[in-house]
Design a protein around this motif. Structure first.
Motif, PDB file in Angstrom:
ATOM      1  N   GLU A  41       0.828  -1.213   0.000  1.00 22.91           N
ATOM      2  CA  GLU A  41       0.000   0.000   0.000  1.00 22.91           C
ATOM      3  C   GLU A  41       0.861   1.262   0.000  1.00 22.91           C
ATOM      4  OE1 GLU A  41      -3.048   2.385  -0.587  1.00 22.91           O
ATOM      5  OE2 GLU A  41      -3.097   0.192  -0.743  1.00 22.91           O
ATOM      6  N   SER A  42       1.952   1.256   0.761  1.00 27.67           N
ATOM      7  CA  SER A  42       2.832   2.429   0.775  1.00 27.67           C
ATOM      8  C   SER A  42       3.516   2.607  -0.582  1.00 27.67           C
ATOM      9  CB  SER A  42       3.861   2.341   1.903  1.00 27.67           C
ATOM     10  OG  SER A  42       4.737   1.257   1.720  1.00 27.67           O
ATOM     11  N   VAL A  43       3.795   1.498  -1.278  1.00 27.13           N
ATOM     12  CA  VAL A  43       4.369   1.586  -2.625  1.00 27.13           C
ATOM     13  C   VAL A  43       3.336   2.180  -3.581  1.00 27.13           C
ATOM     14  CG1 VAL A  43       5.285   0.258  -4.579  1.00 27.13           C
ATOM     15  CG2 VAL A  43       6.009  -0.285  -2.250  1.00 27.13           C
ATOM     16  N   ARG A  44       2.086   1.720  -3.485  1.00 28.37           N
ATOM     17  CA  ARG A  44       1.009   2.277  -4.337  1.00 28.37           C
ATOM     18  C   ARG A  44       0.840   3.775  -4.097  1.00 28.37           C
ATOM     19  NH1 ARG A  44      -1.728  -2.494  -2.736  1.00 28.37           N
ATOM     20  NH2 ARG A  44      -1.775  -3.983  -4.435  1.00 28.37           N
ATOM     21  N   GLU A  45       0.856   4.186  -2.833  1.00 28.41           N
ATOM     22  CA  GLU A  45       0.704   5.600  -2.502  1.00 28.41           C
ATOM     23  C   GLU A  45       1.857   6.428  -3.070  1.00 28.41           C
ATOM     24  OE1 GLU A  45       0.161   6.177   1.700  1.00 28.41           O
ATOM     25  OE2 GLU A  45      -1.458   4.697   1.771  1.00 28.41           O
ATOM     26  N   ALA A  46       3.075   5.928  -2.919  1.00 30.29           N
ATOM     27  CA  ALA A  46       4.244   6.647  -3.448  1.00 30.29           C
ATOM     28  C   ALA A  46       4.158   6.748  -4.966  1.00 30.29           C
ATOM     29  CB  ALA A  46       5.525   5.949  -3.017  1.00 30.29           C
ATOM     30  N   PHE A  47       3.780   5.645  -5.636  1.00 31.17           N
ATOM     31  CA  PHE A  47       3.629   5.659  -7.087  1.00 31.17           C
ATOM     32  C   PHE A  47       2.610   6.715  -7.508  1.00 31.17           C
ATOM     33  CE2 PHE A  47       1.399   4.451 -10.927  1.00 31.17           C
ATOM     34  CZ  PHE A  47       2.436   4.214 -11.813  1.00 31.17           C
ATOM     35  N   SER A  48       1.470   6.753  -6.827  1.00 30.99           N
ATOM     36  CA  SER A  48       0.404   7.703  -7.171  1.00 30.99           C
ATOM     37  C   SER A  48       0.851   9.148  -7.004  1.00 30.99           C
ATOM     38  CB  SER A  48      -0.833   7.442  -6.312  1.00 30.99           C
ATOM     39  OG  SER A  48      -1.358   6.173  -6.598  1.00 30.99           O
ATOM     40  N   LYS A  49       1.681   9.408  -6.005  1.00 35.07           N
ATOM     41  CA  LYS A  49       2.183  10.770  -5.802  1.00 35.07           C
ATOM     42  C   LYS A  49       3.133  11.197  -6.915  1.00 35.07           C
ATOM     43  CE  LYS A  49       1.912  10.984  -0.770  1.00 35.07           C
ATOM     44  NZ  LYS A  49       2.697  11.018   0.476  1.00 35.07           N
ATOM     45  N   SER A  80      10.451  21.594 -15.279  1.00 34.40           N
ATOM     46  CA  SER A  80       9.726  21.706 -16.547  1.00 34.40           C
ATOM     47  C   SER A  80       8.325  22.253 -16.289  1.00 34.40           C
ATOM     48  CB  SER A  80       9.615  20.347 -17.233  1.00 34.40           C
ATOM     49  OG  SER A  80       8.762  20.447 -18.362  1.00 34.40           O
ATOM     50  N   PRO A  81       7.954  23.281 -17.038  1.00 31.82           N
ATOM     51  CA  PRO A  81       6.595  23.810 -16.866  1.00 31.82           C
ATOM     52  C   PRO A  81       5.529  22.956 -17.559  1.00 31.82           C
ATOM     53  CG  PRO A  81       7.791  25.106 -18.474  1.00 31.82           C
ATOM     54  CD  PRO A  81       8.753  24.086 -17.932  1.00 31.82           C
ATOM     55  N   TRP A  82       5.953  21.986 -18.416  1.00 29.33           N
ATOM     56  CA  TRP A  82       4.982  21.224 -19.204  1.00 29.33           C
ATOM     57  C   TRP A  82       4.992  19.731 -18.926  1.00 29.33           C
ATOM     58  CZ3 TRP A  82       8.747  24.335 -21.583  1.00 29.33           C
ATOM     59  CH2 TRP A  82       8.308  25.610 -21.907  1.00 29.33           C
ATOM     60  N   ASP A  83       6.164  19.154 -18.726  1.00 30.50           N
ATOM     61  CA  ASP A  83       6.283  17.697 -18.663  1.00 30.50           C
ATOM     62  C   ASP A  83       5.760  17.124 -17.348  1.00 30.50           C
ATOM     63  OD1 ASP A  83       7.473  17.638 -21.184  1.00 30.50           O
ATOM     64  OD2 ASP A  83       9.493  17.862 -20.337  1.00 30.50           O
ATOM     65  N   LYS A  84       5.152  15.955 -17.478  1.00 28.06           N
ATOM     66  CA  LYS A  84       4.664  15.204 -16.317  1.00 28.06           C
ATOM     67  C   LYS A  84       5.414  13.882 -16.251  1.00 28.06           C
ATOM     68  CE  LYS A  84       1.240  18.097 -15.531  1.00 28.06           C
ATOM     69  NZ  LYS A  84       1.305  19.045 -14.475  1.00 28.06           N
TER      70      LYS A  84
END
Length: 142
Positions: free
Chosen positions: A4-12, A21-25
């Motif tokens: 669950e902590s891995v899922r939360e970190a991934f989602s963040k 970068s003002p554009w890249d995600k």
């Protein structure tokens, strides 16, 4: 800690702005083992495959301000882990076919042995050059 902590970190991280970068995600997330142990930075020089350590730095990291660790200090190191670090890093650089130049490397020595954190073909940090000269009388560029 757990899935669950891995899922939360991934989602963040996934989809968050890329630093600077003002554009890249962020479209990719690297997941790696959390290595618990003493961390070292090793500045090494290679000349046609011959390797020499210019300096080993021991990181002093401690919990602070709610963070699991904060870097408090870096100190020159010449202790019992030095040979282990040299041997392990020599194998790493051979595997990467790095035969020439300076490299800044970071390794954590865990209870199960060394874990590679970083290999970078650059000097540790230019601010360390005068510090190394003052402390031990030479640096990776000598």
């Amino acid at each position: 800690k757990d899935r669950e902590s891995v899922r939360e970190a991934f989602s963040k991280i996934h989809g968050s702005p890329v630093f600077g970068s003002p554009w890249d995600k962020s479209s990719v997330v690297l997941v790696q083992e959390f290595a618990l142990g003493q961390e070292y930075a090793i500045d090494m020089v290679c000349k046609d495959g011959e390797k020499k350590i210019a300096a080993i730095w021991k990181y002093d990291k401690r919990p602070a301000n709610g963070a699991p660790f904060v870097y408090f200090a870096t100190q020159l190191y010449d202790g019992p882990d030095a040979k282990l670090l040299y041997d392990y890093l020599s194998e790493v650089l051979d595997a990467l076919d790095i035969r020439w130049g300076v490299s800044h490397n970071e390794i954590i020595v865990t209870k199960d042995g060394p874990r590679l954190v970083e290999v970078n073909n650059r000097q540790h940090n230019m601010d360390f050059l005068p510090l190394t000269m003052f402390c031990i009388g030479y640096n990776a560029f000598d």
